[in-house]
Design an enzyme around this catalytic site. Sequence first.
Site, mmCIF file in Angstrom:
data_model
loop_
_atom_site.group_PDB
_atom_site.id
_atom_site.type_symbol
_atom_site.label_atom_id
_atom_site.label_comp_id
_atom_site.label_asym_id
_atom_site.label_seq_id
_atom_site.Cartn_x
_atom_site.Cartn_y
_atom_site.Cartn_z
ATOM 1 N N PHE A 144 -4.391 9.020 14.601
ATOM 2 C CA PHE A 144 -2.982 8.919 14.215
ATOM 3 C C PHE A 144 -2.934 8.571 12.732
ATOM 4 C CE2 PHE A 144 1.087 6.935 13.472
ATOM 5 C CZ PHE A 144 1.956 7.793 14.123
ATOM 6 N N ASP A 229 -8.919 5.848 6.892
ATOM 7 C CA ASP A 229 -7.571 5.356 7.168
ATOM 8 C C ASP A 229 -7.682 3.951 7.754
ATOM 9 O OD1 ASP A 229 -5.140 4.700 8.367
ATOM 10 O OD2 ASP A 229 -4.706 6.738 9.007
ATOM 11 N N LYS A 259 0.612 -1.629 6.668
ATOM 12 C CA LYS A 259 0.824 -2.628 7.712
ATOM 13 C C LYS A 259 0.680 -4.071 7.223
ATOM 14 C CE LYS A 259 0.085 0.200 11.855
ATOM 15 N NZ LYS A 259 1.413 0.034 12.445
#
Length: 404
Positions: A144, A229, A259
């Site tokens: 993702f 990532d 995040k």
Amino acid sequence: MTTTAPSTDELLALDAEYVMPTYGRQPVAFVRGEGSVLFDAEGRRYLDFLAGIAVTSLGHAHPVVADAIADQARTLLHVSNLYLNDLQPRLAARLDGLLGGGGRVFFANSGAEANECAIKLARRHGQRHGGPERFHVLAAYGSFHGRTLATLAATGQPQKHEPFQPLPPTFRHVAYGDTTALAAALDERVCAVLLEPIQGEGGVQAPPAGYLTAVRELCDEHEALLIVDEIQTGLARTGRWFGFQHTPDLRPDVVTLAKALGNGVPIGACWAHGDAGTALAPGEHATTFGGQPLAVRAALTVLDIMEAEDAPARAARAGERLTAALTGRPGVAAVRGVGLLLAVELEPGLDAAAVMHACRDHGLILNAVTPTALRLAPSLLITDDDLDEGVGILTAVLEGQRAP
């Protein structure tokens, strides 16, 4: 004059009427948080084992972060990136130091935007070092990377692609952890390989030992960039500053973050070193809000606190405690992951969504990351008492959900 705060039902009605229906809302409206605890509109208390999906890694309403944000709001909120501000270069230097030095940083507002930057700089780098046809990016099934058209195309979940076809046809996917499949797909048109060190949305799946090292070697052999990532794994979540650091001596060309960097204030970052760090020239990429003073001040404060608290070590210890406490419990088939990014695989017959809803009703927030697994990603500063309370709630729910 005082007004009564709206109830959860009233907020749900407003949401249903005025907000685009892009989320499957749960019937809870949070209005306040403190540390690892949330409170809803009716004052009910919830223990937070999700941290906004690995975002509020220092907990809710951390007083030092809150004070820094308030002070910055009174000082300078925003200036155009056509000008310097006094905070952005300092944050870039801090991140570069954590990532091994020798790199440069582009600031964005989210993980998807950080990955967009990584993809664009990989294409420019590929064109300069291999010609105009070198623009393909290899990614993994189960990954993702975001919801923009490009990052959605990079995401290895075909079911998410279907409503938006045709997507950019420059991404190819291979099985995560399969070095042979990746080697077969790595031809002269590939400019980069994009991987998560642990697949978060894919169910907290770690690759086999030696996989990332082998990918690094293949990228070197084919002169392709290795993009890691770290949107979900970065900044102490896994017990190291970055998830890729669990692989000895691994050095990616590009790393993306978001995040936890702002502890809830939107900020993302794309770091690159070597030729990749200068692949984008002035005017080839930009963003209005990326690296603005408010977000950067929050991020600098977050890093200060993480370093003072030795957040990687705290996450490692708490993850070990949580894993040990859950392993072997009734209803638990396995616990996987590292640090405080964990998945609880349920015994056959148990439905993760049903368990998630029951936990919520008993005051515990977590996430059904797959139909059979729950994701746990609490604050890195969570206390032992909160961990034990959460384990107790989950254990009671699982015992109640099991067939007699």
